[in-house]
Design a protein around this motif. Structure first.
Motif, mmCIF file in Angstrom:
data_model
loop_
_atom_site.group_PDB
_atom_site.id
_atom_site.type_symbol
_atom_site.label_atom_id
_atom_site.label_comp_id
_atom_site.label_asym_id
_atom_site.label_seq_id
_atom_site.Cartn_x
_atom_site.Cartn_y
_atom_site.Cartn_z
ATOM 1 N N SER A 80 0.842 -1.212 0.000
ATOM 2 C CA SER A 80 0.000 0.000 0.000
ATOM 3 C C SER A 80 0.870 1.252 0.000
ATOM 4 O O SER A 80 0.521 2.245 -0.649
ATOM 5 N N ALA A 81 2.006 1.212 0.684
ATOM 6 C CA ALA A 81 2.901 2.372 0.703
ATOM 7 C C ALA A 81 3.429 2.661 -0.698
ATOM 8 O O ALA A 81 3.392 3.810 -1.158
ATOM 9 N N PHE A 82 3.906 1.633 -1.396
ATOM 10 C CA PHE A 82 4.447 1.851 -2.734
ATOM 11 C C PHE A 82 3.373 2.324 -3.709
ATOM 12 O O PHE A 82 3.600 3.241 -4.496
ATOM 13 N N ILE A 83 2.203 1.708 -3.650
ATOM 14 C CA ILE A 83 1.125 2.094 -4.568
ATOM 15 C C ILE A 83 0.660 3.518 -4.286
ATOM 16 O O ILE A 83 0.546 4.341 -5.202
ATOM 17 N N CYS A 84 0.387 3.827 -3.021
ATOM 18 C CA CYS A 84 -0.123 5.162 -2.673
ATOM 19 C C CYS A 84 0.908 6.255 -2.952
ATOM 20 O O CYS A 84 0.547 7.329 -3.459
ATOM 21 N N LEU A 85 2.154 5.999 -2.627
ATOM 22 C CA LEU A 85 3.176 7.014 -2.885
ATOM 23 C C LEU A 85 3.401 7.202 -4.387
ATOM 24 O O LEU A 85 3.706 8.306 -4.830
ATOM 25 N N TYR A 86 3.212 6.134 -5.154
ATOM 26 C CA TYR A 86 3.294 6.311 -6.604
ATOM 27 C C TYR A 86 2.115 7.156 -7.104
ATOM 28 O O TYR A 86 2.295 8.066 -7.914
ATOM 29 N N ILE A 87 0.927 6.858 -6.613
ATOM 30 C CA ILE A 87 -0.256 7.637 -7.011
ATOM 31 C C ILE A 87 -0.078 9.110 -6.665
ATOM 32 O O ILE A 87 -0.468 9.989 -7.431
ATOM 33 N N LYS A 88 0.555 9.392 -5.545
ATOM 34 C CA LYS A 88 0.743 10.780 -5.085
ATOM 35 C C LYS A 88 2.042 11.399 -5.617
ATOM 36 O O LYS A 88 2.492 12.416 -5.111
ATOM 37 N N ARG A 89 2.601 10.829 -6.666
ATOM 38 C CA ARG A 89 3.872 11.333 -7.199
ATOM 39 C C ARG A 89 3.784 12.791 -7.628
ATOM 40 O O ARG A 89 4.782 13.497 -7.640
#
Length: 189
Positions: A80-89
């Motif tokens: 979830s950290a990797f996905i969410c931080l990618y979405i919030k790039r």
């Protein structure tokens, strides 16, 4: 049977994940405090992982539930950290995960989860033991997430090390999974 204290800590870590996701998704220039809240939740989850493992070892509370819940909690948090931080790039314009990195990290974890399910369905047993390469990989992935949340410009250096460690640990886990699938079954005759 009641959950052990170590398992309760693990369940608490699982319950942190949706709050972590929400705080990351609400990060914006107008709501910078959500970045700090996400960082705090992530650190609490990481520390609770260390605590529940320590408690399970010293109190002899290693259970089948813990053997499944603990790695599941780890995967939920990191994926979830990797996905969410990618979405919030778009917010993390100075330092953010590239798509190739996120896909590589998540692909390995999805393969491990699917492999674990196949082993469980095929052999009827599932013994998930983290090895050194897996623990080192998790550590590097945690450093990567912390680096982005802290907006540390040199964090990208850890991406490459984490990527290599992710690949190596994935290969090791796949080899162990194949070995588990090839073990002779014991019949009850």
């Amino acid at each position: 049977m009641a959950l052990t204290f170590a398992n309760k800590v693990t369940v608490g870590r699982i319950l942190i994940v949706p709050f972590f996701i929400a705080t990351v998704m609400y990060i914006s220039p107008q709501h910078e405090y959500f970045r700090w809240l996400a960082l705090g939740l992530f650190i609490v989850a990481v520390v609770s992982d260390i605590i529940d493992g320590y408690i399970a070892r010293i109190r002899g509370e290693k259970t089948k539930a813990g053997a499944i819940l603990d790695p599941l909690a780890d995967k939920m948090l990191l994926m979830s950290a990797f996905i969410c931080l990618y979405i919030k790039r778009g917010y993390f314009t100075d330092i953010h995960f590239p798509l190739w990195f996120v896909v590589a990290i998540i692909s390995r974890d999805v393969m491990l989860l699917l492999g674990s399910m196949i082993i469980q369905l095929t052999t009827g047993k599932l013994e998930i033991e983290a090895n050194r390469s897996g623990k080192f990989t998790a550590f590097l992935q945690i450093v990567c997430v912390l680096g982005v949340l802290l907006r540390l410009k040199f964090t990208f250096v850890f991406w490459y090390v984490a990527l290599v460690a992710t690949f190596i640990s994935g290969v090791i886990y796949i080899k162990e999974g194949i070995k588990a699938l090839n073990e002779p079954t014991v019949s009850g005759n």
